[in-house]
Enzyme design. Sequence first.
Site, short mmCIF file in Angstrom:
data_model
loop_
_atom_site.label_atom_id
_atom_site.label_comp_id
_atom_site.label_asym_id
_atom_site.label_seq_id
_atom_site.Cartn_x
_atom_site.Cartn_y
_atom_site.Cartn_z
CB SER A 162 21.83 60.85 -54.86
OG SER A 162 21.89 61.03 -53.47
CG ASP A 171 16.44 60.88 -58.89
OD1 ASP A 171 17.22 61.43 -58.10
OD2 ASP A 171 15.56 60.07 -58.54
CE LYS A 179 21.62 52.84 -50.82
NZ LYS A 179 21.94 54.28 -50.66
CE LYS A 204 16.14 59.39 -49.10
NZ LYS A 204 15.91 58.48 -50.23
CD GLU A 253 23.25 56.27 -44.56
OE1 GLU A 253 22.11 56.75 -44.70
OE2 GLU A 253 23.81 55.57 -45.42
N1 PSU Z 1 20.75 52.50 -47.39
C1 PSU Z 1 19.58 51.86 -47.33
N2 PSU Z 1 18.44 52.56 -47.61
C2 PSU Z 1 18.46 53.91 -47.91
C3 PSU Z 1 19.70 54.57 -47.96
C4 PSU Z 1 20.80 53.82 -47.69
O1 PSU Z 1 19.56 50.64 -47.07
O2 PSU Z 1 17.41 54.52 -48.12
C5 PSU Z 1 19.76 56.04 -48.27
C6 PSU Z 1 21.14 56.61 -47.98
O3 PSU Z 1 20.99 57.35 -46.80
C7 PSU Z 1 21.46 57.47 -49.17
C8 PSU Z 1 20.08 57.70 -49.73
O4 PSU Z 1 22.09 58.63 -48.82
O5 PSU Z 1 19.46 56.45 -49.57
C9 PSU Z 1 20.05 58.15 -51.15
O6 PSU Z 1 18.74 58.52 -51.45
P1 PSU Z 1 18.42 59.38 -52.76
O7 PSU Z 1 18.70 58.43 -53.90
O8 PSU Z 1 16.96 59.75 -52.61
O9 PSU Z 1 19.32 60.57 -52.76
MN MN Z 2 16.90 61.48 -55.89
#
Ligand code: PSU
Ligand code: MN
Length: 299
Positions: free
Chosen positions: A137, A135, A156, A82, A22
């Site tokens: 992902s 929420d 995360k 993003k 990514e």
């Molecule tokens: N790693 C980081 N910062 C980020 C992400 C990963 O240090 O912002 C990203 C990844 O690309 C992951 C995304 O897919 O955060 C998930 O975001 P959300 O919770 O909005 O779906």
């Molecule tokens: Mn989200």
Amino acid sequence: MIALSAEVADAIDRGRPVVALESTIFSHLGLPSPANREALTDCLAAIRAAGVVPALTAIIDGAAVVGVEPDRFERVCGPARKVAERDLAVAVGQGWGYGATTVSASISLAATAGIQVFATGGLGGVHRDVDRTMDVSADLRALAVRPVVTVASGAKVFLDLARTLEYLETWSVPVLGYQCDVFPAFYARSSGLPVPHRVDTAAEVAAIARAHWGLGGGGVLVANPVPVDAAIDAAVLDEAVLSALTVAAERDVVGAAITPLVLAEIARLTEGRSIGANLALAGSNARLAGEIAAALAGG
Ligand code: PSU
Ligand code: MN
């Protein structure tokens, strides 16, 4: 529709192994400079060390690129919009300059290009306030429906990891602990939650992925804990996460902006140790993904 680099196109044509990456983690939305550039260099080298071609994904000047060329790395490591899976078509249709692909967008591009393995740091997942916000992902849906093996250090750590595992069960994603029996917590080695299955070799992962695809399945998640010497103590991390989430709530940050803000707050509160952990785990995941891709290509 996808702009493959010559090297990635050639590897896919010849059935040679490729690992997708990514770009969000390397952009200003992910790691701060210069750690982001270092992480990119490490991940690319780790994949190549396994004799595998890396394919960095991004939206660049309206093109969905799989295999970003080195002369664009500077841009990849800069400010970005993003791009989750649902944003891909918008970013292409509107010709966005630089869109950093999240896990969901990258898995989607990888699958469309015919790439079987993807490496990242930590997945997005079910947020702790899901009851109120709903929420969850898009990373989890993409992981479930696309036939790609994802290597990550769990999800995360500021997410609700138990509910994230429940969601993956509902969507029938095999979750494999790589040389571990508990689900990792991103910067920490253990969340305390058991993984449903343990594997000890890349060859085992390849055999399971082949079976999953042969039986009509989608994605497989390989949960690879952060290397021991870079791991952050779980208690220290818990405290930082709670403070970071409080800051996000106080500032009324919602949606896609939450992840970048919370990760930056955790970095501040751990005096940069989370950055070191992120670098170490990203490189380690890329290395393992390379080994899995090589095992899959080796028949
Ligand atoms: N790693 C980081 N910062 C980020 C992400 C990963 O240090 O912002 C990203 C990844 O690309 C992951 C995304 O897919 O955060 C998930 O975001 P959300 O919770 O909005 O779906
Ligand atoms: Mn989200």
